[in-house]
Write a protein that holds these residues in place. Sequence first.
Motif, PDB file in Angstrom:
ATOM      1  N   ALA A 253       0.831  -1.205   0.000  1.00  0.00           N
ATOM      2  CA  ALA A 253       0.000   0.000   0.000  1.00  0.00           C
ATOM      3  C   ALA A 253       0.864   1.252   0.000  1.00  0.00           C
ATOM      4  CB  ALA A 253      -0.933  -0.016   1.210  1.00  0.00           C
ATOM      5  N   GLN A 254       1.961   1.209   0.741  1.00  0.00           N
ATOM      6  CA  GLN A 254       2.860   2.361   0.801  1.00  0.00           C
ATOM      7  C   GLN A 254       3.485   2.642  -0.565  1.00  0.00           C
ATOM      8  OE1 GLN A 254       3.255   4.502   3.245  1.00  0.00           O
ATOM      9  NE2 GLN A 254       4.774   5.711   2.127  1.00  0.00           N
ATOM     10  N   GLU A 255       3.901   1.588  -1.267  1.00  0.00           N
ATOM     11  CA  GLU A 255       4.480   1.764  -2.596  1.00  0.00           C
ATOM     12  C   GLU A 255       3.438   2.325  -3.568  1.00  0.00           C
ATOM     13  OE1 GLU A 255       6.123  -1.950  -3.836  1.00  0.00           O
ATOM     14  OE2 GLU A 255       7.745  -1.906  -2.364  1.00  0.00           O
ATOM     15  N   MET A 256       2.196   1.841  -3.458  1.00  0.00           N
ATOM     16  CA  MET A 256       1.149   2.361  -4.328  1.00  0.00           C
ATOM     17  C   MET A 256       0.855   3.822  -4.008  1.00  0.00           C
ATOM     18  SD  MET A 256      -2.598   0.785  -5.326  1.00  0.00           S
ATOM     19  CE  MET A 256      -1.872  -0.495  -6.352  1.00  0.00           C
ATOM     20  N   LEU A 257       0.828   4.175  -2.727  1.00  0.00           N
ATOM     21  CA  LEU A 257       0.632   5.561  -2.311  1.00  0.00           C
ATOM     22  C   LEU A 257       1.679   6.468  -2.940  1.00  0.00           C
ATOM     23  CD1 LEU A 257      -0.654   7.756  -0.406  1.00  0.00           C
ATOM     24  CD2 LEU A 257       1.061   7.059   1.283  1.00  0.00           C
ATOM     25  N   GLU A 258       2.933   6.063  -2.859  1.00  0.00           N
ATOM     26  CA  GLU A 258       4.016   6.881  -3.393  1.00  0.00           C
ATOM     27  C   GLU A 258       3.940   6.995  -4.909  1.00  0.00           C
ATOM     28  OE1 GLU A 258       7.465   4.917  -1.889  1.00  0.00           O
ATOM     29  OE2 GLU A 258       7.099   5.538   0.204  1.00  0.00           O
ATOM     30  N   ALA A 259       3.604   5.881  -5.586  1.00  0.00           N
ATOM     31  CA  ALA A 259       3.510   5.901  -7.047  1.00  0.00           C
ATOM     32  C   ALA A 259       2.366   6.794  -7.515  1.00  0.00           C
ATOM     33  CB  ALA A 259       3.329   4.478  -7.568  1.00  0.00           C
ATOM     34  N   VAL A 260       1.241   6.737  -6.802  1.00  0.00           N
ATOM     35  CA  VAL A 260       0.070   7.521  -7.204  1.00  0.00           C
ATOM     36  C   VAL A 260       0.258   9.009  -6.891  1.00  0.00           C
ATOM     37  CG1 VAL A 260      -2.382   7.912  -6.771  1.00  0.00           C
ATOM     38  CG2 VAL A 260      -1.527   5.586  -7.023  1.00  0.00           C
ATOM     39  N   THR A 261       0.661   9.314  -5.684  1.00  0.00           N
ATOM     40  CA  THR A 261       0.795  10.728  -5.304  1.00  0.00           C
ATOM     41  C   THR A 261       1.906  11.420  -6.087  1.00  0.00           C
ATOM     42  OG1 THR A 261       2.210  10.072  -3.429  1.00  0.00           O
ATOM     43  CG2 THR A 261      -0.136  10.408  -2.982  1.00  0.00           C
ATOM     44  N   GLY A 262       2.930  10.660  -6.485  1.00  0.00           N
ATOM     45  CA  GLY A 262       4.014  11.254  -7.261  1.00  0.00           C
ATOM     46  C   GLY A 262       3.598  11.657  -8.662  1.00  0.00           C
ATOM     47  N   ARG A 263       2.480  11.132  -9.145  1.00  0.00           N
ATOM     48  CA  ARG A 263       2.006  11.423 -10.504  1.00  0.00           C
ATOM     49  C   ARG A 263       0.672  12.158 -10.526  1.00  0.00           C
ATOM     50  NH1 ARG A 263       4.844   6.949 -10.003  1.00  0.00           N
ATOM     51  NH2 ARG A 263       6.353   6.386 -11.625  1.00  0.00           N
ATOM     52  N   PHE A 264       0.061  12.315  -9.376  1.00  0.00           N
ATOM     53  CA  PHE A 264      -1.307  12.833  -9.292  1.00  0.00           C
ATOM     54  C   PHE A 264      -1.447  14.229  -9.884  1.00  0.00           C
ATOM     55  CE2 PHE A 264      -4.795  14.737  -6.600  1.00  0.00           C
ATOM     56  CZ  PHE A 264      -5.826  14.029  -7.192  1.00  0.00           C
ATOM     57  N   ALA A 265      -0.491  15.100  -9.633  1.00  0.00           N
ATOM     58  CA  ALA A 265      -0.598  16.500 -10.071  1.00  0.00           C
ATOM     59  C   ALA A 265      -0.703  16.631 -11.577  1.00  0.00           C
ATOM     60  CB  ALA A 265       0.601  17.296  -9.553  1.00  0.00           C
ATOM     61  N   ASP A 266      -0.148  15.685 -12.325  1.00  0.00           N
ATOM     62  CA  ASP A 266      -0.121  15.781 -13.781  1.00  0.00           C
ATOM     63  C   ASP A 266      -1.334  15.137 -14.448  1.00  0.00           C
ATOM     64  OD1 ASP A 266       2.379  17.044 -13.696  1.00  0.00           O
ATOM     65  OD2 ASP A 266       3.432  15.123 -13.667  1.00  0.00           O
ATOM     66  N   MET A 267      -2.212  14.539 -13.661  1.00  0.00           N
ATOM     67  CA  MET A 267      -3.307  13.772 -14.234  1.00  0.00           C
ATOM     68  C   MET A 267      -4.598  14.591 -14.382  1.00  0.00           C
ATOM     69  SD  MET A 267      -2.057  10.904 -14.957  1.00  0.00           S
ATOM     70  CE  MET A 267      -0.366  10.312 -14.724  1.00  0.00           C
ATOM     71  N   ASP A 268      -5.392  14.205 -15.372  1.00  0.00           N
ATOM     72  CA  ASP A 268      -6.717  14.795 -15.553  1.00  0.00           C
ATOM     73  C   ASP A 268      -7.795  13.926 -14.908  1.00  0.00           C
ATOM     74  OD1 ASP A 268      -5.989  17.037 -17.376  1.00  0.00           O
ATOM     75  OD2 ASP A 268      -5.358  15.387 -18.676  1.00  0.00           O
ATOM     76  N   ILE A 269      -7.615  12.610 -14.991  1.00  0.00           N
ATOM     77  CA  ILE A 269      -8.583  11.658 -14.444  1.00  0.00           C
ATOM     78  C   ILE A 269      -7.826  10.598 -13.653  1.00  0.00           C
ATOM     79  CG2 ILE A 269     -10.357   9.934 -15.000  1.00  0.00           C
ATOM     80  CD1 ILE A 269     -10.720  11.419 -17.705  1.00  0.00           C
ATOM     81  N   VAL A 270      -8.291  10.315 -12.452  1.00  0.00           N
ATOM     82  CA  VAL A 270      -7.695   9.258 -11.631  1.00  0.00           C
ATOM     83  C   VAL A 270      -8.811   8.304 -11.213  1.00  0.00           C
ATOM     84  CG1 VAL A 270      -6.467   8.686  -9.514  1.00  0.00           C
ATOM     85  CG2 VAL A 270      -5.832  10.733 -10.809  1.00  0.00           C
ATOM     86  N   ILE A 271      -8.638   7.030 -11.551  1.00  0.00           N
ATOM     87  CA  ILE A 271      -9.635   6.007 -11.220  1.00  0.00           C
ATOM     88  C   ILE A 271      -8.958   4.958 -10.353  1.00  0.00           C
ATOM     89  CG2 ILE A 271     -11.274   4.333 -12.131  1.00  0.00           C
ATOM     90  CD1 ILE A 271     -11.261   5.958 -14.745  1.00  0.00           C
ATOM     91  N   LYS A 272      -9.347   4.929  -9.094  1.00  0.00           N
ATOM     92  CA  LYS A 272      -8.685   4.049  -8.138  1.00  0.00           C
ATOM     93  C   LYS A 272      -9.487   2.771  -7.959  1.00  0.00           C
ATOM     94  CE  LYS A 272      -7.365   3.973  -3.525  1.00  0.00           C
ATOM     95  NZ  LYS A 272      -7.925   2.684  -3.628  1.00  0.00           N
TER      96      LYS A 272
END
Length: 404
Positions: A253-272
Amino acid sequence: MLKGKTIILGITGGIAAYKGAALCSKLVQAGAIVHVIMTESATKFITPLTLQTLSRNTVHIDTFDERDPAVVSHIHLADHADLIVIAPATANAIAKLAGGHADDMLSTTLLAATSPVLIAPAMNVHMYEHPAVVSNLELLAARGVMFVEPGTGQLACGYVAKGRLAEPEDIVAAIGSWFSRGAKLKGKRVLVTAGGTMERLDPVRFLTNDSSGKMGFAIAEAAQLMGADVTLIAGRTTAAVPSGVNVIRVESAQEMLEAVTGRFADMDIVIKAAAVADYRAAQISGQKLKKTGEKLVLELERTVDILETLGQRKQHQFLVGFAAETDQVERYAMDKLRRKNCDLIVANDVAKDGAGFNGDTNIVQVYSSEGLVDSMPLLSKREVATRLLELIEARMNAAGGSSK
């Protein structure tokens, strides 16, 4: 939308084969490159010369009639098709496709194809409603095959009932609608999470869940087909990863958190869509834990809630969460949507047949701040993914291109 698209038109042996000529003509007029494959039975109703004249390409009938020594025809056709259309599709042709048979040019090409398939059934109403045919149609739908429903009208057998091939204009419209999907999310950056996370207890054991990743993979694939630039962050999965998608593998979960938050600012749509562990071991053993007694007590601690974190940081992004529930689905879904500041929540009762983990189908309800906005019956996960993305695209357009 059809200009320059390569379409394989499969014509099978029913009386409605004569409509294949009009369909072929309309596709060519729309700018498509059409390659016709006929079954032997289809040639009893309409001549190959008619289709060759209309398509301006060689008509294929016999698998062993290889005219170009540089290629294997059915593989070459399958590799270059943007879409395969079977119209009319008889009960026999549908059964062959469902069963994976390959005993003629059309069925062999279909088995080798990786492109989408659109089927327009045509048969007697009792044949269409036979349990075997219904089962085959459901199986193909679960695999992602698309359909143009037959119409109701005068059948060749004399009945006035459902089973009549859809009109060529309607089939062309369905084909155009499918290709138009490729522009709906063009230029959009989409991030999708999929699968389950693994929380290590020791070097050989971990906590996880039943998620296969199929729903998240279907969403990533559908977003790519709709023209989006897709990033897929995947945990533990058992399904095949969609080709052509940028995949980032994580474990915890920690690795997924880091991968997602590190790219979140550049995204238009995020589907978790990932099933992330709520708890992890407070202490991870460096060596394999040995049996020491009749009971083993593990101390667990909360993981960081990824969806809630994204909801707090959200600016322009359209944020979609998933809620797998076993009871009070609407109540829990709406609560989750509000607490985590989502634009949509996709909820399903995983206790229902066809809606749980690992399967190829799903039954979902989609909620927004106003309440239920879409209720999808038992559908293939690919179809659920497409409908979800079309809903997202429509709501973003209505809001001026973002979640607000």
